[in-house]
Write a protein that holds these residues in place. Structure first.
Motif, PDB file in Angstrom:
ATOM      1  N   MET A 153       0.842  -1.262   0.169  1.00 32.19           N
ATOM      2  CA  MET A 153      -0.045   0.027   0.042  1.00 32.19           C
ATOM      3  C   MET A 153       1.082   1.385  -0.297  1.00 32.19           C
ATOM      4  SD  MET A 153      -3.130   0.940  -0.243  1.00 32.19           S
ATOM      5  CE  MET A 153      -3.757   2.535  -0.377  1.00 32.19           C
ATOM      6  N   LYS A 154       1.890   1.335   0.805  1.00 31.27           N
ATOM      7  CA  LYS A 154       2.756   2.494   0.819  1.00 31.27           C
ATOM      8  C   LYS A 154       3.648   2.680  -0.517  1.00 31.27           C
ATOM      9  CE  LYS A 154       6.396   4.251   3.756  1.00 31.27           C
ATOM     10  NZ  LYS A 154       7.243   4.582   2.850  1.00 31.27           N
ATOM     11  N   LYS A 155       3.747   1.670  -1.162  1.00 34.34           N
ATOM     12  CA  LYS A 155       4.561   1.650  -2.469  1.00 34.34           C
ATOM     13  C   LYS A 155       3.530   2.424  -3.267  1.00 34.34           C
ATOM     14  CE  LYS A 155       6.702  -1.083  -5.969  1.00 34.34           C
ATOM     15  NZ  LYS A 155       6.595  -2.368  -6.572  1.00 34.34           N
ATOM     16  N   ASN A 156       2.221   2.339  -3.421  1.00 33.89           N
ATOM     17  CA  ASN A 156       1.434   2.644  -4.486  1.00 33.89           C
ATOM     18  C   ASN A 156       0.836   4.063  -4.222  1.00 33.89           C
ATOM     19  OD1 ASN A 156       1.346   0.442  -5.915  1.00 33.89           O
ATOM     20  ND2 ASN A 156      -0.416  -0.648  -4.800  1.00 33.89           N
ATOM     21  N   SER A 157       1.016   4.541  -2.790  1.00 34.79           N
ATOM     22  CA  SER A 157       0.519   5.859  -2.384  1.00 34.79           C
ATOM     23  C   SER A 157       1.296   6.981  -2.945  1.00 34.79           C
ATOM     24  CB  SER A 157       0.040   5.871  -1.051  1.00 34.79           C
ATOM     25  OG  SER A 157       1.073   5.691  -0.185  1.00 34.79           O
ATOM     26  N   SER A 158       2.628   6.786  -2.927  1.00 28.98           N
ATOM     27  CA  SER A 158       3.637   7.674  -3.074  1.00 28.98           C
ATOM     28  C   SER A 158       3.395   8.580  -4.335  1.00 28.98           C
ATOM     29  CB  SER A 158       4.934   7.286  -2.897  1.00 28.98           C
ATOM     30  OG  SER A 158       5.295   6.634  -4.251  1.00 28.98           O
ATOM     31  N   PRO A 159       3.179   7.844  -5.622  1.00 27.62           N
ATOM     32  CA  PRO A 159       2.868   8.827  -6.528  1.00 27.62           C
ATOM     33  C   PRO A 159       1.608   9.834  -6.486  1.00 27.62           C
ATOM     34  CG  PRO A 159       2.311   6.596  -7.114  1.00 27.62           C
ATOM     35  CD  PRO A 159       3.109   6.463  -6.179  1.00 27.62           C
ATOM     36  N   TYR A 160       0.700   9.289  -5.809  1.00 35.35           N
ATOM     37  CA  TYR A 160      -0.455  10.067  -5.513  1.00 35.35           C
ATOM     38  C   TYR A 160       0.045  11.489  -4.718  1.00 35.35           C
ATOM     39  CZ  TYR A 160      -3.733   6.520  -7.054  1.00 35.35           C
ATOM     40  OH  TYR A 160      -4.346   5.728  -7.951  1.00 35.35           O
ATOM     41  N   LEU A 161       0.749  11.008  -3.626  1.00 33.39           N
ATOM     42  CA  LEU A 161       1.068  12.297  -2.875  1.00 33.39           C
ATOM     43  C   LEU A 161       1.957  13.175  -3.462  1.00 33.39           C
ATOM     44  CD1 LEU A 161       2.051  10.562   0.639  1.00 33.39           C
ATOM     45  CD2 LEU A 161       0.232  12.370   0.121  1.00 33.39           C
ATOM     46  N   LEU A 162       2.644  12.651  -4.500  1.00 32.92           N
ATOM     47  CA  LEU A 162       3.756  13.417  -5.183  1.00 32.92           C
ATOM     48  C   LEU A 162       3.085  14.432  -6.097  1.00 32.92           C
ATOM     49  CD1 LEU A 162       6.827  13.439  -4.686  1.00 32.92           C
ATOM     50  CD2 LEU A 162       7.041  11.948  -6.643  1.00 32.92           C
ATOM     51  N   THR A 163       2.034  13.673  -7.102  1.00 30.56           N
ATOM     52  CA  THR A 163       1.450  14.563  -7.818  1.00 30.56           C
ATOM     53  C   THR A 163       0.414  15.541  -7.179  1.00 30.56           C
ATOM     54  OG1 THR A 163       1.245  12.456  -9.099  1.00 30.56           O
ATOM     55  CG2 THR A 163       0.118  14.242 -10.091  1.00 30.56           C
ATOM     56  N   PHE A 164      -0.212  15.255  -6.075  1.00 34.65           N
ATOM     57  CA  PHE A 164      -0.923  16.361  -5.458  1.00 34.65           C
ATOM     58  C   PHE A 164      -0.095  17.278  -4.723  1.00 34.65           C
ATOM     59  CE2 PHE A 164      -2.332  17.578  -1.228  1.00 34.65           C
ATOM     60  CZ  PHE A 164      -3.591  18.204  -1.545  1.00 34.65           C
ATOM     61  N   PHE A 165       0.957  17.112  -4.347  1.00 34.91           N
ATOM     62  CA  PHE A 165       1.936  18.239  -3.672  1.00 34.91           C
ATOM     63  C   PHE A 165       2.389  19.062  -4.874  1.00 34.91           C
ATOM     64  CE2 PHE A 165       1.841  15.978   0.356  1.00 34.91           C
ATOM     65  CZ  PHE A 165       1.225  17.123   1.021  1.00 34.91           C
ATOM     66  N   ALA A 166       2.842  18.304  -6.055  1.00 36.14           N
ATOM     67  CA  ALA A 166       3.409  19.126  -7.017  1.00 36.14           C
ATOM     68  C   ALA A 166       2.309  20.046  -7.660  1.00 36.14           C
ATOM     69  CB  ALA A 166       3.803  18.272  -8.171  1.00 36.14           C
ATOM     70  N   CYS A 167       0.939  19.549  -7.983  1.00 30.30           N
ATOM     71  CA  CYS A 167      -0.293  20.322  -8.370  1.00 30.30           C
ATOM     72  C   CYS A 167      -0.461  21.588  -7.245  1.00 30.30           C
ATOM     73  CB  CYS A 167      -1.352  19.529  -8.555  1.00 30.30           C
ATOM     74  SG  CYS A 167      -1.226  18.461  -9.784  1.00 30.30           S
ATOM     75  N   TRP A 168      -0.559  21.313  -6.195  1.00 24.86           N
ATOM     76  CA  TRP A 168      -0.771  22.262  -5.050  1.00 24.86           C
ATOM     77  C   TRP A 168       0.233  23.330  -5.101  1.00 24.86           C
ATOM     78  CZ3 TRP A 168      -2.174  21.606   0.974  1.00 24.86           C
ATOM     79  CH2 TRP A 168      -2.988  22.449   0.923  1.00 24.86           C
ATOM     80  N   LEU A 169       1.436  23.004  -5.236  1.00 27.50           N
ATOM     81  CA  LEU A 169       2.504  23.999  -5.201  1.00 27.50           C
ATOM     82  C   LEU A 169       2.457  24.759  -6.315  1.00 27.50           C
ATOM     83  CD1 LEU A 169       5.142  24.715  -3.550  1.00 27.50           C
ATOM     84  CD2 LEU A 169       6.384  23.313  -5.474  1.00 27.50           C
ATOM     85  N   LEU A 170       2.040  24.356  -7.575  1.00 24.10           N
ATOM     86  CA  LEU A 170       2.113  25.051  -8.995  1.00 24.10           C
ATOM     87  C   LEU A 170       0.888  25.847  -8.571  1.00 24.10           C
ATOM     88  CD1 LEU A 170       3.145  25.127 -11.488  1.00 24.10           C
ATOM     89  CD2 LEU A 170       1.394  23.526 -12.361  1.00 24.10           C
ATOM     90  N   TRP A 171      -0.597  25.430  -7.999  1.00 24.15           N
ATOM     91  CA  TRP A 171      -1.487  26.419  -7.867  1.00 24.15           C
ATOM     92  C   TRP A 171      -1.041  27.493  -7.117  1.00 24.15           C
ATOM     93  CZ3 TRP A 171      -6.804  25.882  -9.198  1.00 24.15           C
ATOM     94  CH2 TRP A 171      -7.387  26.763  -8.777  1.00 24.15           C
ATOM     95  N   LEU A 172      -0.234  27.079  -5.896  1.00 25.76           N
ATOM     96  CA  LEU A 172      -0.059  28.357  -4.751  1.00 25.76           C
ATOM     97  C   LEU A 172       0.972  29.448  -5.442  1.00 25.76           C
ATOM     98  CD1 LEU A 172       0.558  26.400  -1.630  1.00 25.76           C
ATOM     99  CD2 LEU A 172      -1.166  27.618  -2.272  1.00 25.76           C
ATOM    100  N   LEU A 173       2.026  28.751  -6.282  1.00 23.18           N
ATOM    101  CA  LEU A 173       2.797  29.759  -6.932  1.00 23.18           C
ATOM    102  C   LEU A 173       2.124  30.645  -7.964  1.00 23.18           C
ATOM    103  CD1 LEU A 173       6.056  27.599  -7.686  1.00 23.18           C
ATOM    104  CD2 LEU A 173       5.742  29.402  -6.111  1.00 23.18           C
ATOM    105  N   LEU A 174       1.016  30.158  -8.664  1.00 17.24           N
ATOM    106  CA  LEU A 174       0.574  30.826  -9.776  1.00 17.24           C
ATOM    107  C   LEU A 174      -0.504  31.753  -9.197  1.00 17.24           C
ATOM    108  CD1 LEU A 174      -0.103  28.194 -12.507  1.00 17.24           C
ATOM    109  CD2 LEU A 174       1.413  30.283 -12.719  1.00 17.24           C
TER     110      LEU A 174
END
Lengths: 167, 108
Positions: free
Chosen positions: A1-22
């Motif tokens: 389960m841990k192995k599968n959740s990391s791409p979700y977290l990574l994509t989520f934080f990358a998107c959110w960071l981009l949103w915040l920067l924009l």
């Protein structure tokens, strides 16, 4: 389960960071709408984000990234001064060749970073990536060089820095 | 702050100019792409940093632009070069130029 959740977290934080920067604001409604949209996007796209597997998370991840960026900007500025010298000199001293080099980067992301770095550094331009061979156009190739010597000159330094944070 | 921003803007513009000059002076498509990619990337970084110093409120958007330029500009130039390479355009060689000149001189 841990192995599968990391791409979700990574994509989520990358998107959110981009949103915040924009949006460049910390108002509650901005944060909330950004949170929701990043959540939806990461749920949809994360299963297809295989390229993120190349990131090598460990304790020195950020240090490796920063060291790479510092060296990269140093190389970029050196490349441009070298280029300016060539362009402005009366008889352009160039001896262009197509050379092949070998890389030890394992992941696609690592190869992408390496190819981009080669393109933006003194006198070299990545033409093609094929398995672990890179075809490089070298603007000022010295005579009589073999694969090892070329590989050593062009990529070994970058690979050292890149291995701090990607595979 | 404003003055520093303008100086860095000027440096960026100079690099873009050198890139354009290199496009005119280089002998073949591969060398031209090399000059174009490198000079224009550093030039646009300079321009972006200059703008960020003049108008600090825009820093976050400029940071995003900077990241995307750094990621995409080498990839696009690589793709263009690959297309040229696949279509069979051989890299320019110093020796060929000399050979052509010799032939010209011989015909004269």
């Amino acid at each position: 389960m841990k192995k599968n959740s990391s791409p979700y977290l990574l994509t989520f934080f990358a998107c959110w960071l981009l949103w915040l920067l924009l949006t460049a604001s910390f108002a509650t409604d901005e944060l909330l709408s950004g949170f929701l949209i990043s959540l939806v996007i990461s749920l949809i796209t994360a299963p297809k984000m295989n390229i993120l597997n190349g990131l090598n998370f460990h304790w020195a991840f950020l240090i490796g990234l920063v060291r790479y960026l510092v060296y990269f900007f140093y190389a970029l500025i050196k490349a441009n001064l070298d280029l300016a010298k060539r362009v402005l000199s009366k008889d352009m001293k160039i001896n262009p060749r197509m050379v092949e080099i070998e890389t030890t980067m394992q992941s696609d992301l690592g190869k992408l970073f390496l190819a981009n770095s080669i393109t933006l550094t003194p006198g070299t331009l990545t033409v093609d990536v094929n398995e672990n061979r890179l075809l490089v156009h070298w603007i000022d190739c010295p005579e009589n060089t073999d694969l090892d010597a070329i590989t050593h000159t062009i990529v070994s330094k970058f690979e050292n820095y890149l291995k701090g944070f990607v595979r | 702050m404003h003055l520093a921003g303008e100086i860095i803007l000027l440096i960026g513009a100079i690099f873009v100019f050198l890139g354009a000059l290199g496009l005119l002076r280089m002998p073949d498509v591969y060398n031209r792409i090399q000059v174009g990619t490198k000079a224009v990337t550093l030039g646009s970084i300079g321009i972006i940093i200059g703008v960020a110093l003049i108008n600090p409120l825009w820093w976050s958007k400029l940071l995003v632009i900077l990241g995307f330029i750094l990621l995409t500009s080498p990839v696009s130039s690589s793709a263009i070069t690959k297309a040229f390479y696949r279509s069979g355009i051989a890299p320019w060689r110093e020796t060929e130029k000399n050979k052509n000149q010799d032939e010209k001189e011989a015909s004269l």
